[in-house]
Design a protein around this motif. Structure first.
Motif, PDB file in Angstrom:
ATOM      1  N   VAL A  37     -13.918   4.783   0.259  1.00 51.30           N
ATOM      2  CA  VAL A  37     -12.822   3.739   0.571  1.00 51.30           C
ATOM      3  C   VAL A  37     -13.302   2.344   1.513  1.00 51.30           C
ATOM      4  O   VAL A  37     -12.904   1.366   1.141  1.00 51.30           O
ATOM      5  CB  VAL A  37     -11.599   4.406   1.206  1.00 51.30           C
ATOM      6  N   ILE A  44      -7.161   5.769  -5.077  1.00 48.08           N
ATOM      7  CA  ILE A  44      -6.675   5.261  -3.889  1.00 48.08           C
ATOM      8  C   ILE A  44      -6.915   3.876  -3.806  1.00 48.08           C
ATOM      9  O   ILE A  44      -5.933   3.264  -3.332  1.00 48.08           O
ATOM     10  CB  ILE A  44      -7.657   5.924  -2.829  1.00 48.08           C
ATOM     11  N   VAL A  83       0.390  11.582  -2.619  1.00 56.91           N
ATOM     12  CA  VAL A  83      -0.686  11.396  -1.772  1.00 56.91           C
ATOM     13  C   VAL A  83      -1.248  12.998  -1.177  1.00 56.91           C
ATOM     14  O   VAL A  83      -2.598  12.912  -0.752  1.00 56.91           O
ATOM     15  CB  VAL A  83      -0.409  10.587  -0.435  1.00 56.91           C
ATOM     16  N   VAL A 115      -6.034   7.235   3.716  1.00 57.12           N
ATOM     17  CA  VAL A 115      -5.392   6.957   2.335  1.00 57.12           C
ATOM     18  C   VAL A 115      -4.047   6.332   2.488  1.00 57.12           C
ATOM     19  O   VAL A 115      -3.834   5.347   1.748  1.00 57.12           O
ATOM     20  CB  VAL A 115      -5.383   8.345   1.615  1.00 57.12           C
ATOM     21  N   ALA A 159      -4.395   1.881  -5.852  1.00 58.22           N
ATOM     22  CA  ALA A 159      -3.007   1.959  -5.220  1.00 58.22           C
ATOM     23  C   ALA A 159      -1.853   1.606  -6.244  1.00 58.22           C
ATOM     24  O   ALA A 159      -0.961   0.824  -6.075  1.00 58.22           O
ATOM     25  CB  ALA A 159      -3.143   0.970  -3.979  1.00 58.22           C
ATOM     26  N   LEU A 167      -3.465   2.734   0.624  1.00 64.38           N
ATOM     27  CA  LEU A 167      -2.411   2.723  -0.197  1.00 64.38           C
ATOM     28  C   LEU A 167      -1.255   1.619  -0.094  1.00 64.38           C
ATOM     29  O   LEU A 167      -0.964   0.838  -0.943  1.00 64.38           O
ATOM     30  CB  LEU A 167      -1.838   3.915  -0.460  1.00 64.38           C
TER      31      LEU A 167
END
Ligand code: ADP
Ligand code: MG
Lengths: 326, 488
Positions: free
Chosen positions: B321, B269, B303, B366, B272, B370
């Motif tokens: 994240v 993630i 994804v 996410v 990316a 990304l």
């Protein structure tokens, strides 16, 4: 409607429930682990977690059968969410079972299956910890749940965790085709794709939808499947998203109004929106993430009770603005 | 050996522990079935510590417990609280055995409602003057009626020696023993408190190494991995090790449980990465976007697959994240990512419909992470990066270490708020516990304004000292350690 043969009334989910670990589709690695358990015995207490309809209950029973052989009837107790599983039941029913003497081969234990354990109250789970400790010499517990983190830590600490993933479309398709062949189902490919879409990785749902379509319409094609499942057709939704991308608010709204008039509830509609949006390949990346966010926010409102056409219209209008604003 | 359960008061004498499921006693009493295969002898059999030398525990904690036990009777009340698998029960069992202290354990009786048997048990003096009463399972009614339980504690005669040995549960505030034994109550009633901590990974690894012995093929790296999965819980580590020794590598635990695979998912993630080749349907869709600068090549992975098949708790994934994004995402777009996280934390967090809304939360976080973490030709310049567990976990551990004994900790325990405010524990700045304010015991004197104090950021440790004065208690807030400020 009158005389259905007995076999036709059995739900296919039961009729085609695999009896052996070997027959379970998907999650190869996990099933492999269970096979080791079945072969060697001395199974620890287990927490089996995974989404609905991926074979959790099926595989615990398969494991129990392979472990206990002919003793499985007397040496295995299942309590699921529909049973009363308050603290008193945990105390009494489970205790009574745990105290019964059953002679088993070495390394084999009595087994208590608690299906959907995450729906047990915290108090009942707490009581279970005591029981688990007390009868650890003779009895093993298998707790099936959707999310292992809803089980209180003292229980998690005493169990080995076995995880299941959602079945992939390919795995589901394999099983569906098998069942379709055994039942002589007439189908086209789009029909099975529709089943996969409506089931979203839940095998129980897939088999039910297949059976319902067959008994309702005979032939399994996409149209019949969506009619039976009472879900908006995803292709309508896809068109709506394309209109949103192009900023055509009138056309996009028409779809929503039509679905609403057809009697779909806002929650049905928004559910389909979410499912279609995340896989639709006609939406640019930026818009897709914004659409998903807005759908989520609108879904929250619907769940909170604002289940109205106004909310859906607002959502559509917002989505239509986004490309302009990017 | 069956535990005798009398209807009213159910106690067993001496080492009444069933916890170590496959302990020595199980072996001694030999349930007739002679085990022939070596594999069916579970390893815990041979490793359940029988002497304090074999105890896996921090020597400081161990001596704390030993000191309490060695006190001349009556010892008063001890609350021994710690996460599951941190060695509480075992320590009490082994030490009281060595010190030849008779232990009577409360074993729940069948009818607790409107029943005084628990109170009777606590009021009874163990059979010899030097013995102790042990409570490892509280009656359910205790959790439902807190004032009544506190009243019961108050009524316990000073001649007693009682240990409440209870597992802390972060997942449930209702069952959390810290709710029953608040610092205030303990202070008020003179209850001694010992808390055990989760074991450090290195410690678990060492413990397992001893268990596995030399003749196993289990490498150190593997043990470390198991230790990480067990996450401080020795019982869990031994269960996994047992499976590992019997079934070999790969069958002991889920690959997904391994921290490496979680890091892998987070890595995907936050790195990316975009694919080398973009499919034509992707290009076609991107062309529909008016703002050309916002068109993107196709991502390197699916994804939906990552989000839907993620076995991790979505909150955990998101908190990773959150903590690692600043290292990767260009500053100009970081706010977009945090905005998504904030949304997932607030609006999209619908506790009773988590199955549905976790998906929205994950998708939003996410995809935003990304999308906004995009720099053309960034691939080469990114260096190796080691993922760590979210800082706040570490922070809480550090705080526990720093708070000296007998000082009321204002370093608000995680348990107080993680239940209600999902990402709060990840924020670094911890809210003062309402628990303290709700006690009308004293006034709070903030030497520093709350806003100033908050502004000092996550590494601030605040200690309090209790000053008793004219019948009320004041908290004196002292700052410590503010040198370390470069978090992100
Ligand atoms: N992996 C699988 N392989 C084959 N059939 C499955 C599988 N998973 C589920 N099914 C089918 O779906 C039905 C429901 O499965 P079940 O094990 O009860 O799911 P759950 O994971 O919700 O416990 C079963 O009767 C079986 O027919
Ligand atoms: Mg089930």
């Amino acid at each position: 409607m009158a005389d259905l043969k007995n076999s036709e009334t059995i739900p296919w989910v039961e009729k085609y429930r695999p009896m052996l670990l070997n027959d379970i589709v998907g999650n190869e690695h996990t099933i492999e682990r269970l096979k080791h358990f079945a072969k060697h015995g001395n199974v620890p207490n287990l927490i089996i977690s995974g989404p609905p309809g991926c074979g959790k209950t099926t595989s615990i029973w398969a494991l129990a059968r392979e472990l206990l052989g002919k003793h499985v009837k007397e040496a295995c107790l299942e309590l699921n969410a529909s049973d009363d599983r308050g603290i008193d039941v945990v105390r009494n029913k489970i205790k009574t079972f745990a105290q019964t003497r059953v002679t088993l081969p070495a390394g084999r234990h009595k087994m208590i299956i608690l299906d959907e354990a995450d729906s047990m109250t915290e108090g009942a789970q707490q009581a279970l910890r005591k029981t688990m400790e007390g009868y650890s010499k003779t009895t093993r517990f298998a707790l099936a749940c959707n999310q292992s983190d809803k089980i209180i830590e003292p229980l998690q600490s005493r169990c080995a965790i076995v995880r299941y993933m959602k079945l992939s479309d390919a795995e589901m398709l394999l099983r569906l085709q098998e069942v379709a062949a055994m039942e002589n189902v007439q189908y086209d490919d789009e029909g099975l794709v529709a089943i996969l879409f409506t089931a979203q990785g839940d095998m129980r749902q897939a088999l039910n939808n297949l059976q319902c379509t067959v008994s309702g319409y005979g032939y399994v094609n996409a149209e019949n499947v969506y009619k039976v499942c009472d879900e908006p057709h995803p292709s309508m939704m896809e068109d709506m998203f394309v209109n949103c991308v192009k900023g055509k608010v009138r056309e996009a709204s028409e779809t929503i109004h039509l679905l609403y008039r057809l009697g779909y509830s806002p929650e049905d509609i928004i559910n389909t929106m979410f499912r279609v949006c995340k896989v639709c390949d006609k939406i640019p990346e930026l818009l897709k993430l914004e659409f998903l966010r807005e759908i989520g926010i609108c879904h929250v409102r619907i769940v909170e009770g604002l289940s109205t056409l106004v909310q859906l219209s607002g959502l559509v209008a917002k989505m239509c603005m986004m490309n302009e604003a990017s | 050996m069956m535990v005798t359960t009398r209807k009213k008061r159910s106690t067993t004498v001496s080492d009444a522990f069933n916890d170590d499921s496959t302990g020595k006693r199980a072996k001694r009493s030999g349930t007739s079935t002679k085990t022939t295969q070596a594999e069916s002898v579970t390893i815990e059999c041979d490793t359940t510590p029988m002497t304090s030398n074999d105890l896996h525990m921090h020597s400081r904690k161990l001596s704390e417990i030993r000191n309490w036990l060695s006190k001349p009777a009556p010892r008063g009340i001890l609350s021994l609280i710690g996460p599951p698998g941190s060695g509480k029960s075992t320590a009490v069992r082994v030490l009281s055995h060595e010190l030849k202290i008779l232990t009577s354990e409360w074993l729940e009786c069948d009818h607790e409602i409107e029943d005084d048997s628990f109170a009777d048990f606590l009021h009874c003096r163990p059979s010899t003057r030097t013995g102790i009463l042990l409570v490892r399972h509280l009656p359910q009614s205790t959790y439902n009626d807190l004032p009544k339980f506190h009243e019961l504690l108050r009524s316990i005669p000073s001649s007693s020696s009682i240990i409440f040995c209870l597992p802390s549960t972060q997942s449930s505030w209702h069952l959390n023993p810290t709710r029953l034994f608040t610092p205030m109550i303990c202070l008020d009633l003179g209850i001694s408190q010992i808390t055990t901590n989760p074991f450090a990974t290195t410690f678990l690894t060492k413990a397992m190494k001893r268990v596995a012995g030399n003749n196993s093929d289990c490498r150190d790296a593997e043990l470390t991995e198991i230790a990480k999965i067990a996450d401080g819980d020795l019982r869990k580590a031994l269960i996994i090790l047992n499976l590992r020794l019997r079934f070999g590598k790969g069958n002991a635990y889920d690959k997904a449980d391994s921290p490496i695979s979680l890091f892998h998912a987070v890595g995907r993630i936050v790195y990316a990465k975009r694919a080398e080749k973009t499919s034509s349907s992707w290009k076609e869709a991107e062309r529909l976007l008016n703002n050309e600068r916002m068109r993107r090549p196709q991502p390197d992975f699916d994804v939906n697959l990552l989000v839907e098949e993620s076995p991790y708790d979505s909150q955990k994934l998101i908190s990773f994240v959150f903590e690692h994004s600043p290292r990767f995402t260009p500053m100009s777009s970081l706010h977009k990512v945090f905005d998504a996280i904030s949304l997932s934390d607030s609006t999209l967090h619908v506790w009773n419909r988590r199955d549905v809304f976790d998906q929205y939360a994950l998708q939003t976080v996410v995809r935003n992470s990304l999308f906004y973490n995009y720099q053309e030709n960034a691939g080469e310049s990114r260096c190796k990066y080691a993922f760590t567990n979210p800082l706040s976990d570490q922070l809480v551990k550090e705080m526990r270490k720093l708070v000296p004994e007998n000082e009321v900790s204002m370093c608000w325990r995680k348990e107080y708020y993680t239940e209600t405010v999902p990402m709060m524990s990840r924020m670094g700045i911890l809210p003062p516990s309402m628990e303290y304010f709700s006690h009308n015991l004293g006034s709070f004197i903030w030497l520093k304004g709350l806003d100033q104090w908050k502004a000092q950021g996550s590494h601030q440790i605040v200690k309090t000292r209790v000053v008793e004065e004219e019948g009320h208690v004041e908290f004196d807030i002292v700052d410590t350690d503010d040198s370390d400020t470069d978090s992100f």
